[in-house]
Design a protein around this motif. Structure first.
Motif, PDB file in Angstrom:
ATOM      1  N   SER A 129     -34.871 -18.810  31.709  1.00 32.43           N
ATOM      2  CA  SER A 129     -33.676 -17.981  31.766  1.00 32.43           C
ATOM      3  C   SER A 129     -34.058 -16.573  31.341  1.00 32.43           C
ATOM      4  O   SER A 129     -35.178 -16.340  30.886  1.00 32.43           O
ATOM      5  N   PRO A 130     -33.141 -15.606  31.456  1.00 30.37           N
ATOM      6  CA  PRO A 130     -33.465 -14.263  30.943  1.00 30.37           C
ATOM      7  C   PRO A 130     -33.926 -14.307  29.481  1.00 30.37           C
ATOM      8  O   PRO A 130     -34.859 -13.586  29.107  1.00 30.37           O
ATOM      9  N   GLN A 131     -33.283 -15.147  28.680  1.00 30.84           N
ATOM     10  CA  GLN A 131     -33.666 -15.242  27.259  1.00 30.84           C
ATOM     11  C   GLN A 131     -35.110 -15.716  27.112  1.00 30.84           C
ATOM     12  O   GLN A 131     -35.861 -15.197  26.278  1.00 30.84           O
ATOM     13  N   ASN A 138     -37.614 -13.094  28.182  1.00 38.86           N
ATOM     14  CA  ASN A 138     -37.810 -12.017  27.206  1.00 38.86           C
ATOM     15  C   ASN A 138     -38.776 -12.415  26.099  1.00 38.86           C
ATOM     16  O   ASN A 138     -39.246 -11.563  25.347  1.00 38.86           O
ATOM     17  N   MET A 173     -33.517 -22.124  35.396  1.00 39.19           N
ATOM     18  CA  MET A 173     -33.927 -22.932  34.239  1.00 39.19           C
ATOM     19  C   MET A 173     -34.633 -24.210  34.661  1.00 39.19           C
ATOM     20  O   MET A 173     -34.271 -25.294  34.229  1.00 39.19           O
ATOM     21  N   GLY A 205     -28.717 -21.459  25.727  1.00 40.66           N
ATOM     22  CA  GLY A 205     -28.287 -20.090  25.467  1.00 40.66           C
ATOM     23  C   GLY A 205     -27.185 -19.942  24.433  1.00 40.66           C
ATOM     24  O   GLY A 205     -26.755 -18.825  24.146  1.00 40.66           O
ATOM     25  N   THR A 254     -27.997 -17.433  21.620  1.00 40.22           N
ATOM     26  CA  THR A 254     -28.514 -16.119  22.024  1.00 40.22           C
ATOM     27  C   THR A 254     -28.193 -15.042  20.991  1.00 40.22           C
ATOM     28  O   THR A 254     -27.046 -14.894  20.555  1.00 40.22           O
ATOM     29  N   LEU A 265     -33.233  -7.149  22.910  1.00 41.62           N
ATOM     30  CA  LEU A 265     -33.316  -8.054  24.053  1.00 41.62           C
ATOM     31  C   LEU A 265     -32.709  -9.408  23.717  1.00 41.62           C
ATOM     32  O   LEU A 265     -32.952  -9.943  22.629  1.00 41.62           O
ATOM     33  N   PRO A 266     -31.933  -9.990  24.638  1.00 41.14           N
ATOM     34  CA  PRO A 266     -31.385 -11.319  24.375  1.00 41.14           C
ATOM     35  C   PRO A 266     -32.479 -12.386  24.367  1.00 41.14           C
ATOM     36  O   PRO A 266     -33.286 -12.448  25.303  1.00 41.14           O
ATOM     37  N   VAL A 267     -32.501 -13.163  23.318  1.00 46.62           N
ATOM     38  CA  VAL A 267     -33.466 -14.265  23.202  1.00 46.62           C
ATOM     39  C   VAL A 267     -32.740 -15.465  22.603  1.00 46.62           C
ATOM     40  O   VAL A 267     -31.664 -15.329  22.016  1.00 46.62           O
ATOM     41  N   CYS A 268     -33.364 -16.645  22.755  1.00 44.91           N
ATOM     42  CA  CYS A 268     -32.834 -17.842  22.118  1.00 44.91           C
ATOM     43  C   CYS A 268     -33.340 -17.876  20.678  1.00 44.91           C
ATOM     44  O   CYS A 268     -34.551 -17.958  20.440  1.00 44.91           O
ATOM     45  N   ALA A 326     -24.969 -12.101  25.655  1.00 46.36           N
ATOM     46  CA  ALA A 326     -25.635 -11.836  26.933  1.00 46.36           C
ATOM     47  C   ALA A 326     -24.864 -10.782  27.732  1.00 46.36           C
ATOM     48  O   ALA A 326     -25.469  -9.875  28.334  1.00 46.36           O
ATOM     49  N   GLU A 355     -26.694 -13.544  37.170  1.00 41.86           N
ATOM     50  CA  GLU A 355     -28.081 -13.614  36.706  1.00 41.86           C
ATOM     51  C   GLU A 355     -28.150 -13.423  35.183  1.00 41.86           C
ATOM     52  O   GLU A 355     -28.876 -14.133  34.490  1.00 41.86           O
ATOM     53  N   ALA A 356     -27.367 -12.468  34.678  1.00 38.59           N
ATOM     54  CA  ALA A 356     -27.430 -12.155  33.240  1.00 38.59           C
ATOM     55  C   ALA A 356     -26.969 -13.331  32.379  1.00 38.59           C
ATOM     56  O   ALA A 356     -27.407 -13.476  31.240  1.00 38.59           O
ATOM     57  N   SER A 392     -27.269 -16.519  33.422  1.00 38.93           N
ATOM     58  CA  SER A 392     -27.864 -17.745  33.983  1.00 38.93           C
ATOM     59  C   SER A 392     -28.537 -18.587  32.910  1.00 38.93           C
ATOM     60  O   SER A 392     -28.808 -19.767  33.130  1.00 38.93           O
ATOM     61  N   GLY A 393     -28.790 -18.010  31.749  1.00 33.79           N
ATOM     62  CA  GLY A 393     -29.390 -18.780  30.663  1.00 33.79           C
ATOM     63  C   GLY A 393     -28.369 -19.288  29.663  1.00 33.79           C
ATOM     64  O   GLY A 393     -28.725 -19.724  28.571  1.00 33.79           O
ATOM     65  N   ASN A 394     -27.087 -19.192  30.022  1.00 28.54           N
ATOM     66  CA  ASN A 394     -26.020 -19.629  29.120  1.00 28.54           C
ATOM     67  C   ASN A 394     -25.235 -20.743  29.792  1.00 28.54           C
ATOM     68  O   ASN A 394     -24.519 -20.508  30.765  1.00 28.54           O
ATOM     69  N   LEU A 395     -25.378 -21.950  29.276  1.00 27.29           N
ATOM     70  CA  LEU A 395     -24.687 -23.084  29.891  1.00 27.29           C
ATOM     71  C   LEU A 395     -23.290 -23.241  29.304  1.00 27.29           C
ATOM     72  O   LEU A 395     -23.093 -23.195  28.094  1.00 27.29           O
TER      73      LEU A 395
END
Lengths: 280, 164
Positions: free
Chosen positions: A96-98, A101, A183, B52, B55, B61-64, B115, B133-134, B136-139
Protein backbone atom coordinates in the motif's frame (compact mmCIF):
# COMPACT_ATOMS: atom_id res chain seq x y z
CA UNK A 1 17.66 -6.76 22.64
CA UNK A 2 19.24 -3.40 22.05
CA UNK A 3 18.36 -0.90 19.34
CA UNK A 4 20.84 1.44 17.67
CA UNK A 5 19.89 4.04 15.08
CA UNK A 6 22.95 4.28 12.83
CA UNK A 7 23.94 7.66 11.43
CA UNK A 8 26.58 6.66 8.92
CA UNK A 9 27.60 3.66 6.84
CA UNK A 10 30.88 3.50 8.70
CA UNK A 11 28.96 3.22 11.96
CA UNK A 12 26.82 0.39 10.52
CA UNK A 13 29.94 -1.52 9.47
CA UNK A 14 31.64 -0.93 12.84
CA UNK A 15 28.56 -2.06 14.76
CA UNK A 16 28.24 -5.18 12.59
CA UNK A 17 31.93 -5.97 12.98
CA UNK A 18 31.60 -5.73 16.75
CA UNK A 19 28.37 -7.72 16.78
CA UNK A 20 27.82 -9.79 13.62
CA UNK A 21 24.66 -11.35 15.05
CA UNK A 22 22.88 -7.98 15.06
CA UNK A 23 19.83 -7.63 12.81
CA UNK A 24 19.67 -4.83 10.27
CA UNK A 25 16.38 -2.97 10.24
CA UNK A 26 15.40 -0.84 7.23
CA UNK A 27 11.69 -0.36 6.42
CA UNK A 28 10.56 -2.95 8.94
CA UNK A 29 7.76 -4.28 6.75
CA UNK A 30 8.99 -7.88 7.00
CA UNK A 31 10.95 -7.57 10.24
CA UNK A 32 8.08 -6.22 12.33
CA UNK A 33 5.65 -8.86 11.11
CA UNK A 34 8.08 -11.43 12.48
CA UNK A 35 8.42 -9.54 15.78
CA UNK A 36 4.66 -9.04 16.11
CA UNK A 37 3.60 -12.52 15.02
CA UNK A 38 6.44 -15.01 14.86
CA UNK A 39 8.17 -14.25 18.12
CA UNK A 40 11.31 -12.90 16.46
CA UNK A 41 13.49 -11.62 19.31
CA UNK A 42 16.82 -10.41 17.94
CA UNK A 43 19.38 -9.65 20.60
CA UNK A 44 20.50 -6.51 18.86
CA UNK A 45 19.05 -4.29 16.12
CA UNK A 46 20.82 -1.71 13.96
CA UNK A 47 18.36 0.65 12.26
CA UNK A 48 19.76 1.71 8.87
CA UNK A 49 16.76 3.56 7.46
CA UNK A 50 18.30 7.01 7.87
CA UNK A 51 21.92 6.33 6.92
CA UNK A 52 22.77 9.08 4.41
CA UNK A 53 25.05 6.87 2.27
CA UNK A 54 22.21 4.39 1.79
CA UNK A 55 19.58 6.90 0.72
CA UNK A 56 18.42 8.20 -2.63
CA UNK A 57 19.62 7.43 -6.16
CA UNK A 58 22.13 8.96 -8.51
CA UNK A 59 22.72 8.91 -12.25
CA UNK A 60 26.23 8.24 -13.47
CA UNK A 61 27.07 8.25 -17.18
CA UNK A 62 25.14 5.23 -18.36
CA UNK A 63 23.87 3.85 -15.10
CA UNK A 64 21.68 4.46 -12.09
CA UNK A 65 23.03 3.81 -8.62
CA UNK A 66 20.39 3.27 -5.95
CA UNK A 67 21.04 3.38 -2.23
CA UNK A 68 19.94 0.27 -0.36
CA UNK A 69 17.48 2.32 1.71
CA UNK A 70 15.71 3.69 -1.37
CA UNK A 71 12.00 3.19 -0.71
CA UNK A 72 9.41 1.84 -3.12
CA UNK A 73 7.71 5.25 -3.05
CA UNK A 74 10.96 6.89 -4.16
CA UNK A 75 11.25 4.36 -7.00
CA UNK A 76 7.76 5.33 -8.16
CA UNK A 77 8.88 8.91 -8.77
CA UNK A 78 8.54 9.95 -12.45
CA UNK A 79 12.18 11.11 -12.61
CA UNK A 80 13.34 7.67 -11.50
CA UNK A 81 10.76 5.92 -13.68
CA UNK A 82 12.15 7.68 -16.74
CA UNK A 83 15.43 5.79 -16.32
CA UNK A 84 14.32 2.43 -14.92
CA UNK A 85 10.65 2.03 -15.80
CA UNK A 86 10.40 -1.69 -14.99
CA UNK A 87 11.65 -1.09 -11.47
CA UNK A 88 9.28 1.85 -10.99
CA UNK A 89 6.36 -0.26 -12.21
CA UNK A 90 7.35 -3.08 -9.87
CA UNK A 91 7.65 -0.70 -6.92
CA UNK A 92 4.18 0.62 -7.69
CA UNK A 93 2.67 -2.86 -7.23
CA UNK A 94 4.11 -3.42 -3.76
CA UNK A 95 1.77 -3.26 -0.76
CA UNK A 96 0.00 0.00 0.00
CA UNK A 97 1.16 3.63 -0.03
CA UNK A 98 2.05 3.20 3.66
CA UNK A 99 4.16 0.13 2.94
CA UNK A 100 5.81 1.79 -0.06
CA UNK A 101 6.83 4.74 2.11
CA UNK A 102 8.69 2.35 4.42
CA UNK A 103 9.90 -0.71 2.50
CA UNK A 104 13.27 -0.52 0.79
CA UNK A 105 15.14 -1.95 -2.17
CA UNK A 106 17.89 -3.33 0.07
CA UNK A 107 15.27 -4.96 2.28
CA UNK A 108 13.66 -6.65 -0.71
CA UNK A 109 17.09 -8.00 -1.72
CA UNK A 110 18.20 -9.16 1.71
CA UNK A 111 14.84 -10.77 2.49
CA UNK A 112 15.29 -12.69 -0.78
CA UNK A 113 11.68 -13.82 -0.98
CA UNK A 114 10.85 -15.59 -4.26
CA UNK A 115 7.97 -13.10 -4.44
CA UNK A 116 10.14 -10.00 -4.04
CA UNK A 117 8.77 -7.65 -6.69
CA UNK A 118 11.91 -5.64 -7.42
CA UNK A 119 13.92 -8.80 -8.07
CA UNK A 120 12.74 -9.66 -11.62
CA UNK A 121 13.50 -6.14 -12.92
CA UNK A 122 16.92 -6.29 -11.25
CA UNK A 123 17.52 -9.71 -12.84
CA UNK A 124 16.46 -8.44 -16.27
CA UNK A 125 18.76 -5.42 -15.91
CA UNK A 126 21.78 -7.48 -14.76
CA UNK A 127 21.95 -5.37 -11.61
CA UNK A 128 25.21 -5.21 -9.65
CA UNK A 129 24.84 -5.18 -5.90
CA UNK A 130 27.54 -3.57 -3.78
CA UNK A 131 27.89 -4.88 -0.25
CA UNK A 132 30.32 -3.64 2.35
CA UNK A 133 31.81 -4.33 5.73
CA UNK A 134 34.89 -3.20 7.67
CA UNK A 135 36.77 -5.73 5.51
CA UNK A 136 35.98 -3.82 2.33
CA UNK A 137 33.41 -3.83 -0.44
CA UNK A 138 32.46 -6.41 -3.03
CA UNK A 139 30.12 -6.46 -5.96
CA UNK A 140 27.64 -9.26 -6.60
CA UNK A 141 25.23 -10.26 -9.35
CA UNK A 142 21.68 -10.95 -8.22
CA UNK A 143 22.15 -14.71 -8.65
CA UNK A 144 25.25 -14.51 -6.47
CA UNK A 145 23.37 -12.67 -3.71
CA UNK A 146 20.11 -14.64 -3.73
CA UNK A 147 20.67 -18.38 -3.83
CA UNK A 148 17.40 -19.80 -2.51
CA UNK A 149 14.06 -18.86 -0.97
CA UNK A 150 14.93 -16.30 1.72
CA UNK A 151 18.60 -17.23 1.41
CA UNK A 152 21.20 -14.58 0.70
CA UNK A 153 24.98 -14.89 0.67
CA UNK A 154 25.71 -11.83 2.79
CA UNK A 155 28.31 -12.48 5.44
CA UNK A 156 27.14 -11.73 8.98
CA UNK A 157 29.12 -8.48 9.08
CA UNK A 158 28.04 -7.22 5.65
CA UNK A 159 25.40 -4.69 4.65
CA UNK A 160 24.00 -3.99 1.18
CA UNK A 161 25.17 -0.50 0.22
CA UNK A 162 23.82 0.10 -3.27
CA UNK A 163 22.46 -1.40 -6.45
CA UNK A 164 23.55 -0.31 -9.91
CA UNK A 165 21.63 -0.88 -13.13
CA UNK A 166 22.35 0.33 -16.66
CA UNK A 167 20.17 2.93 -18.36
CA UNK A 168 18.93 1.07 -21.44
CA UNK A 169 17.37 2.71 -24.47
CA UNK A 170 13.98 1.08 -25.02
CA UNK A 171 10.67 0.38 -23.31
CA UNK A 172 10.36 -1.84 -20.23
CA UNK A 173 7.44 -3.69 -18.67
CA UNK A 174 6.70 -5.22 -15.30
CA UNK A 175 3.56 -7.33 -15.03
CA UNK A 176 2.22 -9.05 -11.94
CA UNK A 177 -0.56 -11.48 -11.22
CA UNK A 178 -2.01 -11.62 -7.74
CA UNK A 179 -5.37 -12.38 -6.23
CA UNK A 180 -6.37 -8.72 -6.50
CA UNK A 181 -4.86 -5.41 -7.56
CA UNK A 182 -3.92 -3.77 -4.26
CA UNK A 183 -1.95 -5.03 -1.26
CA UNK A 184 -1.08 -8.30 -2.88
CA UNK A 185 1.84 -10.69 -2.81
CA UNK A 186 2.79 -11.89 -6.27
CA UNK A 187 1.55 -15.15 -7.69
CA UNK A 188 3.74 -14.62 -10.77
CA UNK A 189 5.59 -11.68 -12.29
CA UNK A 190 7.55 -10.89 -15.43
CA UNK A 191 9.97 -8.07 -16.13
CA UNK A 192 10.83 -7.40 -19.75
CA UNK A 193 13.47 -4.96 -20.96
CA UNK A 194 13.88 -4.08 -24.63
CA UNK A 195 17.38 -3.02 -25.64
CA UNK A 196 16.98 -1.06 -28.86
CA UNK A 197 20.68 -0.64 -29.52
CA UNK A 198 21.45 -4.35 -29.17
CA UNK A 199 18.13 -5.46 -30.67
CA UNK A 200 17.64 -7.79 -27.75
CA UNK A 201 15.01 -8.58 -25.16
CA UNK A 202 15.72 -9.47 -21.55
CA UNK A 203 13.04 -11.37 -19.68
CA UNK A 204 13.03 -12.27 -15.99
CA UNK A 205 10.41 -14.14 -13.99
CA UNK A 206 9.44 -13.84 -10.34
CA UNK A 207 7.45 -15.97 -7.87
CA UNK A 208 7.73 -18.98 -10.17
CA UNK A 209 11.02 -20.48 -8.98
CA UNK A 210 13.09 -20.56 -5.77
CA UNK A 211 14.94 -17.47 -7.02
CA UNK A 212 14.30 -14.94 -9.79
CA UNK A 213 15.12 -16.51 -13.16
CA UNK A 214 16.05 -15.24 -16.61
CA UNK A 215 14.21 -16.85 -19.51
CA UNK A 216 17.33 -17.03 -21.65
CA UNK A 217 15.95 -19.38 -24.29
CA UNK A 218 13.03 -17.04 -24.86
CA UNK A 219 15.45 -14.10 -25.03
CA UNK A 220 17.72 -15.76 -27.59
CA UNK A 221 14.84 -16.99 -29.69
CA UNK A 222 13.02 -13.64 -29.90
CA UNK A 223 16.20 -11.74 -30.78
CA UNK A 224 16.19 -13.64 -34.08
CA UNK A 225 12.44 -14.08 -34.51
CA UNK A 226 11.40 -10.46 -33.95
CA UNK A 227 11.01 -8.14 -36.91
CA UNK A 228 13.00 -5.26 -35.47
CA UNK A 229 12.09 -2.80 -38.22
CA UNK A 230 8.35 -3.32 -38.09
CA UNK A 231 6.13 -0.99 -36.06
CA UNK A 232 3.52 -3.78 -35.85
CA UNK A 233 3.24 -6.09 -32.84
CA UNK A 234 4.67 -9.58 -33.35
CA UNK A 235 2.49 -12.16 -35.11
CA UNK A 236 0.41 -14.54 -33.05
CA UNK A 237 2.67 -17.54 -33.61
CA UNK A 238 5.75 -15.55 -32.56
CA UNK A 239 4.00 -14.41 -29.38
CA UNK A 240 2.81 -17.93 -28.64
CA UNK A 241 6.30 -19.41 -28.99
CA UNK A 242 7.80 -16.64 -26.85
CA UNK A 243 5.19 -17.34 -24.16
CA UNK A 244 5.92 -21.08 -24.28
CA UNK A 245 9.66 -20.56 -23.93
CA UNK A 246 9.09 -18.12 -21.05
CA UNK A 247 6.85 -20.60 -19.24
CA UNK A 248 9.42 -23.34 -19.79
CA UNK A 249 11.97 -21.29 -17.83
CA UNK A 250 9.72 -21.30 -14.76
CA UNK A 251 9.85 -24.02 -12.12
CA UNK A 252 6.84 -23.10 -10.02
CA UNK A 253 5.34 -24.87 -7.05
CA UNK A 254 1.84 -25.38 -5.68
CA UNK A 255 1.36 -23.35 -2.52
CA UNK A 256 -1.26 -21.41 -0.60
CA UNK A 257 -1.17 -18.59 -3.16
CA UNK A 258 -1.56 -20.52 -6.38
CA UNK A 259 -0.87 -23.69 -8.32
CA UNK A 260 2.15 -24.57 -10.38
CA UNK A 261 0.00 -24.96 -13.51
CA UNK A 262 -1.62 -21.56 -13.12
CA UNK A 263 1.74 -19.87 -12.52
CA UNK A 264 3.13 -21.35 -15.75
CA UNK A 265 0.04 -20.24 -17.63
CA UNK A 266 0.29 -16.74 -16.16
CA UNK A 267 3.96 -16.44 -17.14
CA UNK A 268 3.13 -17.29 -20.76
CA UNK A 269 0.27 -14.78 -20.87
CA UNK A 270 2.29 -11.99 -19.25
CA UNK A 271 5.36 -12.64 -21.40
CA UNK A 272 3.23 -12.35 -24.56
CA UNK A 273 1.53 -9.22 -23.25
CA UNK A 274 4.79 -7.55 -22.24
CA UNK A 275 6.40 -8.36 -25.60
CA UNK A 276 3.39 -6.97 -27.46
CA UNK A 277 3.62 -3.75 -25.49
CA UNK A 278 7.33 -3.16 -26.03
CA UNK A 279 7.34 -4.13 -29.72
CA UNK A 280 4.44 -2.00 -30.90
CA UNK B 1 9.97 -9.68 29.28
CA UNK B 2 12.36 -10.88 31.91
CA UNK B 3 16.07 -10.97 31.22
CA UNK B 4 15.93 -8.24 28.60
CA UNK B 5 17.27 -4.76 29.06
CA UNK B 6 14.50 -2.18 29.16
CA UNK B 7 14.98 0.86 27.00
CA UNK B 8 14.54 4.51 27.76
CA UNK B 9 14.20 6.82 24.79
CA UNK B 10 12.43 9.95 23.60
CA UNK B 11 10.00 10.20 20.70
CA UNK B 12 8.85 13.39 19.02
CA UNK B 13 5.07 13.03 18.77
CA UNK B 14 2.55 15.70 17.76
CA UNK B 15 5.09 18.44 18.32
CA UNK B 16 6.26 17.34 21.78
CA UNK B 17 9.12 15.26 23.09
CA UNK B 18 7.67 12.26 24.88
CA UNK B 19 9.70 10.05 27.20
CA UNK B 20 9.29 6.32 26.90
CA UNK B 21 10.68 4.50 29.93
CA UNK B 22 11.16 0.83 30.81
CA UNK B 23 10.10 -0.24 27.34
CA UNK B 24 10.64 -3.66 25.79
CA UNK B 25 12.87 -3.02 22.75
CA UNK B 26 10.60 -4.95 20.36
CA UNK B 27 7.58 -2.70 20.87
CA UNK B 28 6.05 -1.21 17.74
CA UNK B 29 5.41 2.50 17.49
CA UNK B 30 1.71 1.63 17.45
CA UNK B 31 1.97 -0.10 20.82
CA UNK B 32 3.97 2.72 22.37
CA UNK B 33 1.55 5.37 21.12
CA UNK B 34 -1.48 3.57 22.49
CA UNK B 35 -0.21 1.88 25.62
CA UNK B 36 2.58 4.17 26.83
CA UNK B 37 1.80 7.63 25.51
CA UNK B 38 -1.97 7.70 25.98
CA UNK B 39 -2.73 8.24 22.31
CA UNK B 40 -5.39 5.62 21.51
CA UNK B 41 -6.65 7.35 18.36
CA UNK B 42 -4.30 5.22 16.28
CA UNK B 43 -5.96 1.81 15.99
CA UNK B 44 -4.59 -1.70 16.00
CA UNK B 45 -6.32 -4.22 13.77
CA UNK B 46 -3.89 -6.42 11.87
CA UNK B 47 -0.44 -5.69 13.31
CA UNK B 48 1.12 -6.66 9.98
CA UNK B 49 0.85 -3.68 7.65
CA UNK B 50 -2.25 -4.86 5.82
CA UNK B 51 -5.08 -2.69 7.11
CA UNK B 52 -3.85 0.88 7.58
CA UNK B 53 -5.80 1.42 10.84
CA UNK B 54 -2.54 2.40 12.52
CA UNK B 55 -1.50 4.98 9.90
CA UNK B 56 0.53 7.89 11.26
CA UNK B 57 2.79 10.43 9.59
CA UNK B 58 6.52 9.84 10.03
CA UNK B 59 8.55 12.78 8.77
CA UNK B 60 5.47 13.79 6.80
CA UNK B 61 4.78 10.45 5.12
CA UNK B 62 1.94 8.06 5.96
CA UNK B 63 3.26 4.78 7.33
CA UNK B 64 1.89 1.86 9.32
CA UNK B 65 2.96 2.45 12.91
CA UNK B 66 2.69 -1.29 13.59
CA UNK B 67 5.58 -1.82 11.15
CA UNK B 68 7.83 0.73 12.81
CA UNK B 69 10.03 -0.27 15.72
CA UNK B 70 9.37 2.47 18.27
CA UNK B 71 12.93 2.57 19.54
CA UNK B 72 14.12 3.08 15.96
CA UNK B 73 11.71 6.01 15.44
CA UNK B 74 13.79 8.25 17.70
CA UNK B 75 14.40 11.58 15.97
CA UNK B 76 11.51 11.21 13.56
CA UNK B 77 8.66 13.69 13.52
CA UNK B 78 5.58 11.58 14.34
CA UNK B 79 2.07 12.92 13.87
CA UNK B 80 -0.95 10.87 14.95
CA UNK B 81 -4.62 11.56 14.28
CA UNK B 82 -4.70 13.44 17.59
CA UNK B 83 -2.07 15.83 16.26
CA UNK B 84 -3.78 16.84 13.03
CA UNK B 85 -6.12 19.45 14.48
CA UNK B 86 -6.00 21.93 17.29
CA UNK B 87 -7.33 20.92 20.70
CA UNK B 88 -10.93 19.83 20.62
CA UNK B 89 -11.56 21.11 17.09
CA UNK B 90 -12.27 18.87 14.14
CA UNK B 91 -10.11 19.33 11.08
CA UNK B 92 -11.86 20.06 7.79
CA UNK B 93 -11.26 16.46 6.72
CA UNK B 94 -12.78 15.15 9.95
CA UNK B 95 -15.77 17.49 9.58
CA UNK B 96 -16.26 16.29 6.00
CA UNK B 97 -16.31 12.67 7.23
CA UNK B 98 -19.02 13.65 9.74
CA UNK B 99 -21.03 15.60 7.16
CA UNK B 100 -20.93 12.75 4.63
CA UNK B 101 -21.64 9.93 7.06
CA UNK B 102 -18.28 8.44 6.17
CA UNK B 103 -18.09 6.77 9.55
CA UNK B 104 -19.92 3.66 10.67
CA UNK B 105 -18.10 1.62 13.30
CA UNK B 106 -15.26 4.14 13.15
CA UNK B 107 -12.37 1.75 13.61
CA UNK B 108 -10.69 2.46 10.28
CA UNK B 109 -11.52 6.16 10.47
CA UNK B 110 -8.37 7.54 12.17
CA UNK B 111 -6.16 5.82 9.60
CA UNK B 112 -8.32 7.10 6.77
CA UNK B 113 -8.25 10.62 8.20
CA UNK B 114 -4.45 10.60 8.38
CA UNK B 115 -4.16 9.23 4.83
CA UNK B 116 -6.68 11.76 3.52
CA UNK B 117 -5.02 14.63 5.35
CA UNK B 118 -1.70 13.72 3.78
CA UNK B 119 -3.23 13.40 0.32
CA UNK B 120 -4.70 16.90 0.47
CA UNK B 121 -1.45 18.34 1.78
CA UNK B 122 0.47 17.09 -1.27
CA UNK B 123 -2.33 17.13 -3.84
CA UNK B 124 -4.93 19.84 -3.19
CA UNK B 125 -7.14 18.82 -6.13
CA UNK B 126 -7.09 15.03 -6.33
CA UNK B 127 -9.06 13.08 -8.92
CA UNK B 128 -11.29 10.27 -7.70
CA UNK B 129 -8.65 7.78 -8.84
CA UNK B 130 -6.00 9.61 -6.81
CA UNK B 131 -8.29 9.57 -3.77
CA UNK B 132 -8.86 5.83 -4.20
CA UNK B 133 -5.12 5.27 -4.56
CA UNK B 134 -4.33 7.36 -1.46
CA UNK B 135 -6.67 5.26 0.70
CA UNK B 136 -5.84 1.93 -0.97
CA UNK B 137 -3.86 0.93 2.11
CA UNK B 138 -6.77 1.56 4.47
CA UNK B 139 -9.25 -1.28 4.81
CA UNK B 140 -12.84 -0.56 5.80
CA UNK B 141 -15.18 -3.44 6.51
CA UNK B 142 -18.47 -1.69 7.19
CA UNK B 143 -18.88 1.88 5.98
CA UNK B 144 -17.81 1.16 2.43
CA UNK B 145 -15.64 3.53 0.51
CA UNK B 146 -18.26 5.59 -1.34
CA UNK B 147 -18.95 8.02 1.46
CA UNK B 148 -15.29 8.19 2.40
CA UNK B 149 -14.34 9.17 -1.15
CA UNK B 150 -17.15 11.72 -1.25
CA UNK B 151 -15.97 13.21 2.05
CA UNK B 152 -12.38 13.57 0.89
CA UNK B 153 -13.49 15.10 -2.43
CA UNK B 154 -15.71 17.55 -0.55
CA UNK B 155 -12.89 18.54 1.80
CA UNK B 156 -10.67 19.20 -1.23
CA UNK B 157 -13.37 21.33 -2.85
CA UNK B 158 -13.93 23.30 0.35
CA UNK B 159 -10.23 24.06 0.64
CA UNK B 160 -10.14 25.14 -2.97
CA UNK B 161 -13.14 27.45 -2.38
CA UNK B 162 -11.41 28.99 0.64
CA UNK B 163 -8.26 29.58 -1.41
CA UNK B 164 -10.46 31.12 -4.13
Amino acid sequence: MSVRVAESLEEVCDLLAANPSASLLAGGTDFMVEVNYSGRRPASVIAIDRVPELSGWRRHNGSIEMGAALTYAEMEHPLFAAYVPALAQAARTVGSPQIRNAGTLGGNLATASPAGDTLPPLAALDARITVCSVRGTRELRLDELIVGPKQNTLAADEVIRSVTVPVIDGPQEFLKVGTRNAMVISVATVALVLDRARRSVRLALGSVAPVPVRATEAEEWIADAADWDSPEPPAGDVLARFGELAAAAASPIDDHRSTSAYRRHAVAVMARRALTRVLS
Amino acid sequence: MSGEAALHYTLHVNGSDRDVADAWPGESLLYVLRERLGLPGTKNACDQGECGSCTVLADGLPVCSCMMLAAAAVGRDIVTVEGLGTDGELTDVQQAFVDHGAVQCGFCTPGLIVAADHLLSVNPAPTELEIREAISGNLCRCTGYGRVIAAIAAAAEDRSAVRG
